[in-house]
Scaffold this motif. Structure first.
Motif, PDB file in Angstrom:
ATOM      1  N   ASP A  88       0.811  -1.227   0.000  1.00 33.24           N
ATOM      2  CA  ASP A  88       0.000   0.000   0.000  1.00 33.24           C
ATOM      3  C   ASP A  88       0.842   1.273   0.000  1.00 33.24           C
ATOM      4  OD1 ASP A  88      -2.852  -1.114   2.029  1.00 33.24           O
ATOM      5  OD2 ASP A  88      -2.328  -1.403  -0.071  1.00 33.24           O
ATOM      6  N   ASP A  89       2.126   1.161   0.255  1.00 28.96           N
ATOM      7  CA  ASP A  89       3.013   2.328   0.196  1.00 28.96           C
ATOM      8  C   ASP A  89       3.414   2.674  -1.238  1.00 28.96           C
ATOM      9  OD1 ASP A  89       4.650   1.083   3.151  1.00 28.96           O
ATOM     10  OD2 ASP A  89       3.098   2.624   3.015  1.00 28.96           O
ATOM     11  N   THR A  90       3.039   1.837  -2.181  1.00 36.19           N
ATOM     12  CA  THR A  90       3.360   2.080  -3.588  1.00 36.19           C
ATOM     13  C   THR A  90       2.687   3.365  -4.072  1.00 36.19           C
ATOM     14  OG1 THR A  90       3.665  -0.258  -4.095  1.00 36.19           O
ATOM     15  CG2 THR A  90       3.134   1.202  -5.937  1.00 36.19           C
ATOM     16  N   ALA A  91       3.485   4.291  -4.571  1.00 37.34           N
ATOM     17  CA  ALA A  91       2.964   5.585  -5.023  1.00 37.34           C
ATOM     18  C   ALA A  91       4.113   6.399  -5.599  1.00 37.34           C
ATOM     19  CB  ALA A  91       2.331   6.348  -3.860  1.00 37.34           C
ATOM     20  N   VAL A  92       3.745   7.520  -6.195  1.00 33.74           N
ATOM     21  CA  VAL A  92       4.741   8.552  -6.508  1.00 33.74           C
ATOM     22  C   VAL A  92       4.832   9.455  -5.281  1.00 33.74           C
ATOM     23  CG1 VAL A  92       5.390  10.455  -8.003  1.00 33.74           C
ATOM     24  CG2 VAL A  92       4.233   8.446  -8.961  1.00 33.74           C
ATOM     25  N   TYR A  93       6.049   9.650  -4.806  1.00 35.71           N
ATOM     26  CA  TYR A  93       6.289  10.459  -3.613  1.00 35.71           C
ATOM     27  C   TYR A  93       6.807  11.831  -4.024  1.00 35.71           C
ATOM     28  CZ  TYR A  93       5.472   6.551  -0.493  1.00 35.71           C
ATOM     29  OH  TYR A  93       4.872   5.531   0.213  1.00 35.71           O
ATOM     30  N   TYR A  94       6.176  12.853  -3.462  1.00 35.90           N
ATOM     31  CA  TYR A  94       6.503  14.236  -3.792  1.00 35.90           C
ATOM     32  C   TYR A  94       7.007  14.968  -2.556  1.00 35.90           C
ATOM     33  CZ  TYR A  94       3.649  13.418  -7.974  1.00 35.90           C
ATOM     34  OH  TYR A  94       3.133  12.929  -9.139  1.00 35.90           O
ATOM     35  N   CYS A  95       7.959  15.823  -2.779  1.00 37.90           N
ATOM     36  CA  CYS A  95       8.487  16.703  -1.748  1.00 37.90           C
ATOM     37  C   CYS A  95       7.814  18.069  -1.898  1.00 37.90           C
ATOM     38  CB  CYS A  95      10.001  16.820  -1.952  1.00 37.90           C
ATOM     39  SG  CYS A  95      10.844  18.017  -0.943  1.00 37.90           S
ATOM     40  N   LYS A  96       7.517  18.701  -0.780  1.00 30.89           N
ATOM     41  CA  LYS A  96       6.893  20.025  -0.802  1.00 30.89           C
ATOM     42  C   LYS A  96       7.585  20.940   0.188  1.00 30.89           C
ATOM     43  CE  LYS A  96       2.483  22.357   0.115  1.00 30.89           C
ATOM     44  NZ  LYS A  96       1.123  22.191   0.674  1.00 30.89           N
ATOM     45  N   ALA A  97       7.793  22.172  -0.228  1.00 28.24           N
ATOM     46  CA  ALA A  97       8.292  23.227   0.650  1.00 28.24           C
ATOM     47  C   ALA A  97       7.181  24.237   0.836  1.00 28.24           C
ATOM     48  CB  ALA A  97       9.525  23.891   0.050  1.00 28.24           C
ATOM     49  N   GLU A  98       6.930  24.656   2.070  1.00 30.52           N
ATOM     50  CA  GLU A  98       5.853  25.602   2.310  1.00 30.52           C
ATOM     51  C   GLU A  98       6.243  26.618   3.378  1.00 30.52           C
ATOM     52  OE1 GLU A  98       2.786  22.774   3.194  1.00 30.52           O
ATOM     53  OE2 GLU A  98       3.193  22.842   5.333  1.00 30.52           O
ATOM     54  N   ARG A  99       5.754  27.829   3.156  1.00 32.52           N
ATOM     55  CA  ARG A  99       6.044  28.917   4.094  1.00 32.52           C
ATOM     56  C   ARG A  99       4.898  29.900   4.052  1.00 32.52           C
ATOM     57  NH1 ARG A  99       9.187  33.875   3.583  1.00 32.52           N
ATOM     58  NH2 ARG A  99       9.967  34.506   5.618  1.00 32.52           N
ATOM     59  N   VAL A 100       4.472  30.318   5.209  1.00 35.07           N
ATOM     60  CA  VAL A 100       3.440  31.346   5.320  1.00 35.07           C
ATOM     61  C   VAL A 100       4.048  32.538   6.025  1.00 35.07           C
ATOM     62  CG1 VAL A 100       1.180  31.952   6.224  1.00 35.07           C
ATOM     63  CG2 VAL A 100       1.607  29.623   5.402  1.00 35.07           C
ATOM     64  N   SER A 101       3.912  33.717   5.403  1.00 34.40           N
ATOM     65  CA  SER A 101       4.443  34.929   6.017  1.00 34.40           C
ATOM     66  C   SER A 101       3.455  36.054   5.774  1.00 34.40           C
ATOM     67  CB  SER A 101       5.809  35.271   5.413  1.00 34.40           C
ATOM     68  OG  SER A 101       5.652  35.719   4.080  1.00 34.40           O
ATOM     69  N   VAL A 102       3.762  37.219   6.279  1.00 32.19           N
ATOM     70  CA  VAL A 102       2.870  38.359   6.060  1.00 32.19           C
ATOM     71  C   VAL A 102       2.767  38.682   4.576  1.00 32.19           C
ATOM     72  CG1 VAL A 102       3.209  39.351   8.337  1.00 32.19           C
ATOM     73  CG2 VAL A 102       4.767  39.958   6.490  1.00 32.19           C
ATOM     74  N   GLY A 103       3.748  38.242   3.803  1.00 31.89           N
ATOM     75  CA  GLY A 103       3.736  38.504   2.372  1.00 31.89           C
ATOM     76  C   GLY A 103       2.905  37.521   1.576  1.00 31.89           C
ATOM     77  N   GLY A 104       2.450  36.444   2.239  1.00 27.01           N
ATOM     78  CA  GLY A 104       1.644  35.464   1.526  1.00 27.01           C
ATOM     79  C   GLY A 104       2.081  34.044   1.818  1.00 27.01           C
ATOM     80  N   ARG A 105       1.513  33.117   1.054  1.00 26.27           N
ATOM     81  CA  ARG A 105       1.841  31.706   1.211  1.00 26.27           C
ATOM     82  C   ARG A 105       2.682  31.266   0.018  1.00 26.27           C
ATOM     83  NH1 ARG A 105      -0.585  27.253   3.901  1.00 26.27           N
ATOM     84  NH2 ARG A 105       0.091  25.277   2.948  1.00 26.27           N
ATOM     85  N   TYR A 106       3.699  30.499   0.298  1.00 25.15           N
ATOM     86  CA  TYR A 106       4.612  30.038  -0.741  1.00 25.15           C
ATOM     87  C   TYR A 106       4.697  28.518  -0.672  1.00 25.15           C
ATOM     88  CZ  TYR A 106       5.911  34.937  -0.470  1.00 25.15           C
ATOM     89  OH  TYR A 106       5.868  36.305  -0.463  1.00 25.15           O
ATOM     90  N   ASP A 107       4.274  27.862  -1.745  1.00 32.15           N
ATOM     91  CA  ASP A 107       4.312  26.404  -1.855  1.00 32.15           C
ATOM     92  C   ASP A 107       5.099  26.017  -3.103  1.00 32.15           C
ATOM     93  OD1 ASP A 107       0.863  25.817  -0.775  1.00 32.15           O
ATOM     94  OD2 ASP A 107       2.716  26.114   0.362  1.00 32.15           O
ATOM     95  N   TYR A 108       5.989  25.067  -2.935  1.00 35.44           N
ATOM     96  CA  TYR A 108       6.758  24.548  -4.069  1.00 35.44           C
ATOM     97  C   TYR A 108       6.767  23.025  -4.001  1.00 35.44           C
ATOM     98  CZ  TYR A 108       8.436  29.365  -3.997  1.00 35.44           C
ATOM     99  OH  TYR A 108       8.513  30.736  -3.986  1.00 35.44           O
ATOM    100  N   TRP A 109       6.699  22.402  -5.188  1.00 38.54           N
ATOM    101  CA  TRP A 109       6.653  20.945  -5.280  1.00 38.54           C
ATOM    102  C   TRP A 109       7.815  20.420  -6.122  1.00 38.54           C
ATOM    103  CZ3 TRP A 109       3.080  17.845  -2.831  1.00 38.54           C
ATOM    104  CH2 TRP A 109       1.950  18.463  -2.313  1.00 38.54           C
TER     105      TRP A 109
END
Length: 119
Positions: A88-109
């Motif tokens: 059941d662990d079979t999948a495509v695994y993705y890394c994500k970087a996330e940051r929330v600041s007063v300037g907004g939300r930043y998500d990268y994959w």
């Protein structure tokens, strides 16, 4: 330009182990929360584990006790150690970087890495 590059995926037998790595560039890595997500065929992408900039971690119930997320800020890299793996662990695994600041939300994959658990 932000880049997240995953590596370490592959084929493993049930009960085996793999370690995924995600190398980040173009961001101040230490200020970002990092996460691993996965998507199996025909299913929605789901959270696997996250680690905050301060080091606190969170895991999906399905991987608790088997997977460990960690980060090395000196190497701008986040890891996912996967033990006692199941089909059941079979999948495509993705890394994500996330940051929330007063300037907004930043998500990268990242682009993803295939993990297959099969005998």
């Amino acid at each position: 330009q932000v880049q997240l590059v995953e590596s370490g995926g592959g084929l493993v037998q049930p009960g085996g182990s793999l370690r995924l790595s995600c190398a980040a560039s173009g961001i101040i890595f230490s200020s970002y929360g990092m996460g691993w997500y996965r998507q199996a065929p025909g299913k929605q992408r789901e959270l696997v584990a996250t680690i905050r900039s301060g080091g606190s971690t969170n895991y999906a119930d399905s991987v608790q006790g088997r997977f460990t997320i960690s980060r090395d800020n000196a190497k701008n890299t986040v890891y996912l150690q996967m033990n006692s793996m199941k089909p059941d662990d079979t999948a495509v695994y993705y890394c994500k970087a996330e940051r929330v600041s007063v300037g907004g939300r930043y998500d990268y994959w990242g682009q993803g890495t295939q993990v297959t658990v099969s005998s």
